[in-house]
Design a protein around this motif. Structure first.
Motif, short mmCIF file in Angstrom:
data_model
loop_
_atom_site.label_atom_id
_atom_site.label_comp_id
_atom_site.label_asym_id
_atom_site.label_seq_id
_atom_site.Cartn_x
_atom_site.Cartn_y
_atom_site.Cartn_z
N VAL A 112 0.82 -1.22 0.00
CA VAL A 112 0.00 0.00 0.00
C VAL A 112 0.85 1.26 0.00
CG1 VAL A 112 -1.69 1.34 1.31
CG2 VAL A 112 -1.95 -1.14 1.12
N ILE A 113 1.84 1.32 0.90
CA ILE A 113 2.67 2.53 1.02
C ILE A 113 3.50 2.74 -0.25
CG2 ILE A 113 4.55 3.61 2.30
CD1 ILE A 113 1.93 3.66 3.79
N ALA A 114 4.00 1.68 -0.81
CA ALA A 114 4.79 1.80 -2.05
C ALA A 114 3.93 2.37 -3.17
CB ALA A 114 5.37 0.45 -2.44
N ASN A 115 2.67 1.95 -3.24
CA ASN A 115 1.76 2.51 -4.24
C ASN A 115 1.54 4.00 -4.01
OD1 ASN A 115 0.09 0.45 -6.16
ND2 ASN A 115 0.81 -0.62 -4.33
N GLN A 116 1.41 4.39 -2.74
CA GLN A 116 1.25 5.81 -2.43
C GLN A 116 2.50 6.60 -2.77
OE1 GLN A 116 -0.01 6.11 1.68
NE2 GLN A 116 -1.92 5.01 1.30
N LEU A 117 3.66 6.00 -2.53
CA LEU A 117 4.93 6.65 -2.87
C LEU A 117 5.03 6.87 -4.38
CD1 LEU A 117 7.88 7.51 -2.01
CD2 LEU A 117 8.54 5.15 -2.54
N ALA A 118 4.72 5.85 -5.16
CA ALA A 118 4.79 5.96 -6.61
C ALA A 118 3.85 7.05 -7.12
CB ALA A 118 4.44 4.61 -7.25
N ALA A 149 6.76 -7.45 -8.18
CA ALA A 149 7.55 -6.28 -8.55
C ALA A 149 7.34 -5.92 -10.02
CB ALA A 149 9.03 -6.55 -8.28
N VAL A 150 7.26 -6.93 -10.87
CA VAL A 150 7.03 -6.70 -12.31
C VAL A 150 5.67 -6.05 -12.53
CG1 VAL A 150 6.65 -7.83 -14.54
CG2 VAL A 150 8.56 -8.54 -13.09
N GLY A 151 4.64 -6.56 -11.85
CA GLY A 151 3.31 -5.99 -11.96
C GLY A 151 3.27 -4.55 -11.47
N PHE A 152 3.97 -4.29 -10.37
CA PHE A 152 4.04 -2.93 -9.81
C PHE A 152 4.73 -2.00 -10.80
CE2 PHE A 152 6.03 0.37 -7.20
CZ PHE A 152 5.02 0.71 -6.31
N ALA A 153 5.82 -2.45 -11.39
CA ALA A 153 6.57 -1.64 -12.36
C ALA A 153 5.72 -1.31 -13.59
CB ALA A 153 7.85 -2.35 -12.77
#
Length: 325
Positions: free
Chosen positions: A12-18, A39-43
């Protein structure tokens, strides 16, 4: 100067950071995660150019300037050691470490490698707190007397989830108590010297509910009630001679109500935006890295961690990592 940010973790926090970086016209440079597919999906979601198949590659990448660690907090220290030793600046999700011994080791590593280490504590970065701090320090409301804090949520008891599982460093203190103590420390004139507490443990042995009383050398006092199994408002109240100040939803607060002692009239102030909490953190971190200013408040983070560690020791409550050390 533009800094290359990498996220370690893609929750969740990484999504908010991005999203916060994109709102500022920038983008995450890289993502590392224990599960490569995630990680690939997030990228793909955020257009991130670099994905590491192995987490350790993020520490070896010479193009990475700042690493944001948002993995479970019982994993923070293993990553802090590697990131700081590699000369990376680190913004680490709260609670920054399990205990003060780990934090002091991390601070020493940061100093040795001349990098910035900070905890991602929104209370240190929201504009409303800067305004209140300036007005209090200017003497507008008189001397500080009391701070009262509440933070309670209702979580169904599940011995396997991160709230109640000791193997995931569960418990109210590290999850929500860190917010309450950070608020208190921000406004107290000095570090608390007297600390008393009571605890109700969950069946798994972690702290489900706690009450904490604090006092410093100026005899300013604070009381904190936290719970993972009883809903209560996220409310902070600062009581001074000439007024008291109330903050609701205080971890990412944007509004305060000031009630004046003499006649009871109220002043409502707003500053900043809850939705931009991560943007403020990014700005302050980059300014600290560049040497423009330092609003990261590592000294407060160290005070808060020592209080939490000392309290847990009094309770006899230790996490598996601490028992094996």
């Amino acid at each position: 100067m533009k800094y290359n940010w990498a996220t370690l973790g893609c929750g969740v926090i990484a999504n908010q950071l991005a999203a916060a970086l994109q709102a500022q016209g920038s983008n995450l440079y890289a993502v590392a995660n224990r599960t490569y597919e995630k990680a690939v999906g997030f990228a793909d979601k955020y257009g991130i150019e670099k994905v590491y198949k192995n987490i350790d590659e993020v520490f070896e990448d010479e193009n990475v300037d700042i690493i944001y660690i948002s993995t479970p907090h019982n994993t923070h220290m293993q990553y802090l050691r590697k990131a700081l030793a590699a000369g990376k600046h680190v913004l680490c999700e709260k609670a920054i470490t399990l205990n003060s011994e780990e934090l002091e080791e991390a601070v020493s590593l940061a100093e040795k490698n001349h990098v910035v280490l900070a905890e991602a504590m929104t209370i240190y970065h929201m504009p409303i707190y800067h305004q209140l701090e300036n007005r209090i320090k200017a003497g507008e409301f008189g001397a500080l007397n009391l701070i009262q804090m509440n933070f309670g949520s209702y979580k169904e008891f599940d011995p396997n989830n991160r709230f109640f599982n000791p193997k995931l460093a569960g418990g109210a203190m590290l999850d929500i108590g860190v917010y309450a103590l950070s608020f208190v420390r921000r406004f107290l004139s000095s570090t608390p010297t007297d600390v008393l507490s009571q605890v109700k443990l969950a069946p798994t042995g972690v702290d489900e509910q706690a009450g904490i009383l604090l006092k410093n050398k100026e005899e300013e006092m604070a009381s904190i009630i936290i719970s993972l199994h009883s809903k209560q408002p996220k409310r902070g109240m600062i009581s001074l001679d000439k007024a008291y100040i109330e903050m609701y939803e205080y971890p990412r607060g944007q509004e305060a109500v000031i009630t004046y002692t003499e006649d009871g009239h109220q002043e409502r102030i707003t500053d900043g935006s809850t939705a931009k909490a991560l943007e403020y953190e990014i700005i302050d971190m980059e300014e600290a890295v560049s040497g423009i200013s330092d609003r990261m408040h590592l000294a407060y983070t160290r005070d808060v961690m020592k209080i939490m560690t000392d309290i847990r020791k009094e309770w006899g409550m230790y996490y598996p990592e601490e028992q094996s050390e």
